[in-house]
Design a protein around this motif. Structure first.
Motif, PDB file in Angstrom:
ATOM      1  N   UNK A   9     -44.629 -33.725 -48.071  1.00 24.80           N
ATOM      2  CA  UNK A   9     -43.683 -32.662 -47.733  1.00 24.80           C
ATOM      3  C   UNK A   9     -44.257 -31.287 -48.088  1.00 24.80           C
ATOM      4  N   UNK A  10     -44.099 -30.327 -47.193  1.00 24.56           N
ATOM      5  CA  UNK A  10     -44.497 -28.947 -47.482  1.00 24.56           C
ATOM      6  C   UNK A  10     -43.543 -28.388 -48.543  1.00 24.56           C
ATOM      7  N   UNK A  11     -44.080 -27.790 -49.597  1.00 26.58           N
ATOM      8  CA  UNK A  11     -43.225 -27.350 -50.703  1.00 26.58           C
ATOM      9  C   UNK A  11     -43.347 -25.861 -51.027  1.00 26.58           C
ATOM     10  N   UNK A  12     -44.115 -25.116 -50.239  1.00 25.64           N
ATOM     11  CA  UNK A  12     -44.194 -23.669 -50.433  1.00 25.64           C
ATOM     12  C   UNK A  12     -43.889 -22.971 -49.121  1.00 25.64           C
ATOM     13  N   UNK A  13     -43.291 -21.797 -49.207  1.00 25.26           N
ATOM     14  CA  UNK A  13     -42.968 -21.032 -48.002  1.00 25.26           C
ATOM     15  C   UNK A  13     -44.245 -20.639 -47.270  1.00 25.26           C
ATOM     16  N   UNK A  14     -45.300 -20.321 -48.007  1.00 26.69           N
ATOM     17  CA  UNK A  14     -46.573 -19.955 -47.380  1.00 26.69           C
ATOM     18  C   UNK A  14     -47.107 -21.089 -46.510  1.00 26.69           C
ATOM     19  N   UNK A  15     -47.076 -22.313 -47.031  1.00 23.95           N
ATOM     20  CA  UNK A  15     -47.547 -23.466 -46.265  1.00 23.95           C
ATOM     21  C   UNK A  15     -46.633 -23.725 -45.072  1.00 23.95           C
ATOM     22  N   UNK A  16     -45.325 -23.519 -45.273  1.00 22.09           N
ATOM     23  CA  UNK A  16     -44.377 -23.716 -44.184  1.00 22.09           C
ATOM     24  C   UNK A  16     -44.640 -22.721 -43.060  1.00 22.09           C
ATOM     25  N   UNK A  17     -44.901 -21.465 -43.415  1.00 26.41           N
ATOM     26  CA  UNK A  17     -45.197 -20.449 -42.406  1.00 26.41           C
ATOM     27  C   UNK A  17     -46.446 -20.817 -41.616  1.00 26.41           C
ATOM     28  N   UNK A  18     -47.433 -21.384 -42.288  1.00 29.48           N
ATOM     29  CA  UNK A  18     -48.648 -21.836 -41.607  1.00 29.48           C
ATOM     30  C   UNK A  18     -48.333 -22.953 -40.626  1.00 29.48           C
ATOM     31  N   UNK A  19     -47.519 -23.917 -41.072  1.00 28.99           N
ATOM     32  CA  UNK A  19     -47.122 -25.028 -40.195  1.00 28.99           C
ATOM     33  C   UNK A  19     -46.359 -24.519 -38.976  1.00 28.99           C
ATOM     34  N   UNK A  20     -45.418 -23.621 -39.213  1.00 30.63           N
ATOM     35  CA  UNK A  20     -44.582 -23.117 -38.119  1.00 30.63           C
ATOM     36  C   UNK A  20     -45.416 -22.302 -37.133  1.00 30.63           C
ATOM     37  N   UNK A  21     -46.379 -21.547 -37.634  1.00 31.18           N
ATOM     38  CA  UNK A  21     -47.267 -20.788 -36.744  1.00 31.18           C
ATOM     39  C   UNK A  21     -48.037 -21.739 -35.832  1.00 31.18           C
ATOM     40  N   UNK A  22     -48.473 -22.874 -36.388  1.00 33.44           N
ATOM     41  CA  UNK A  22     -49.184 -23.867 -35.587  1.00 33.44           C
ATOM     42  C   UNK A  22     -48.260 -24.496 -34.545  1.00 33.44           C
ATOM     43  N   UNK A  23     -47.016 -24.725 -34.937  1.00 34.44           N
ATOM     44  CA  UNK A  23     -46.022 -25.270 -33.999  1.00 34.44           C
ATOM     45  C   UNK A  23     -45.772 -24.280 -32.868  1.00 34.44           C
ATOM     46  N   UNK A  24     -45.638 -23.014 -33.222  1.00 38.25           N
ATOM     47  CA  UNK A  24     -45.395 -21.971 -32.227  1.00 38.25           C
ATOM     48  C   UNK A  24     -46.552 -21.913 -31.218  1.00 38.25           C
ATOM     49  N   UNK A  25     -47.773 -22.061 -31.721  1.00 41.04           N
ATOM     50  CA  UNK A  25     -48.954 -22.005 -30.869  1.00 41.04           C
ATOM     51  C   UNK A  25     -49.067 -23.237 -29.975  1.00 41.04           C
TER      52      UNK A  25
END
Length: 274
Positions: A180-196
């Protein structure tokens, strides 16, 4: 001594607040029925003092739920009601347009298909179609699922900017599994990849043994208003099947979006990336 006199102060405050909410809702119903009404008439129907009715109306007016007619000084329902009704209608439209396509997707993949929307910092599951496989995930309809640990959640977050994402999730981010992603920074990275990429994959993030693939559903303006996912036991998703599922989910989400008025500039781009 009366029960009211012996009731604790906190209980009195709660009772008063509930009574105010009930009266405010009654005012909305009065205006919906009468079209327009003055403070005196509203107070009479509520059987309260005119000053009480005025305070309630003023609160509703600040929220845009009622407005005053400048010519006659009477009150009517405000445009804020349309905003609330529109949100409900939009959700119903998503389910209505998505359901036949979700059924076809569930039949094709033999896995569970879910439709979710953002709600109070979580992914609220509006609809679920069970696939034909013997092992099915439990019914998620009506449940709110964490945004940071699910494919649906990340697909929904892909429609927000980083500041909005930070405000939408509750911190600290809970670890449901060791992936599980547990930091907002890592979550933002994941979401950016999803957006792309145009899709999200969550493998063993919410619970061990559960994999989900989700893609955003858009309205006519291109806003992400929902997500559509396929989920099932991780052991059924080898690399080839996962790739096939991604393609199917993206295509189905795009078709739902098109039914809602969205037009992809390059429909083939995301599918090719999948």
């Amino acid at each position: 001594m009366s029960n009211e006199a012996t009731r604790p102060a906190g209980a009195k405050a709660v009772t008063s607040a509930v009574q105010s909410v009930d009266r405010a809702l009654a005012i909305l119903e009065i205006l919906a029925h009468d079209g327009e009404s003055g403070v005196t008439d509203i107070a009479a129907q509520l059987e309260v003092h005119k000053s009480t009715a005025f305070r309630l109306i003023a609160t509703l007016e600040r929220r845009g739920l009622v407005e005053q007619n400048d010519d006659r000084g009477k009150y009517r329902l405000g445009v804020g009601i349309l905003r609330l009704a529109g949100a409900t209608t939009a959700r119903l439209d998503v389910v209505q347009e998505a359901r036949p396509l979700a059924r076809a997707l569930a039949a094709a993949t033999r896995e569970t298909v879910n439709i979710a929307v953002l709600s109070e910092g979580a992914a609220l599951y509006l609809d679920q179609i069970a696939g034909g496989s013997s092992l099915q995930s439990h019914n998620w309809v009506g449940q709110r699922i964490p945004l940071h640990a699910t494919a649906n959640g990340k697909a929904l977050l892909s429609g927000l900017d980083p500041a909005e994402i930070g405000a939408a999730v509750s911190t600290p981010l809970r670890a449901y599994t060791d992936t599980t992603v547990t930091t907002v920074k890592a979550l933002l990275t994941d979401v950016a990849a999803v957006r792309e990429a145009g899709y999200a994959i969550a493998m063993d993030e919410l619970e061990h043994g559960l994999t989900a693939v989700a893609a955003p559903v858009r309205n006519a303006h291109g806003d992400v208003i929902a997500s559509l996912s396929v989920s099932g036991p991780t052991f059924r998703f080898d690399e080839e099947r996962l790739s096939e599922t991604v393609r199917s989910v993206v295509e189905t989400a795009q078709e739902v979006s098109e039914r809602l008025g969205w037009r992809a500039r390059d429909r083939g781009g995301v599918a090719e990336n999948a």
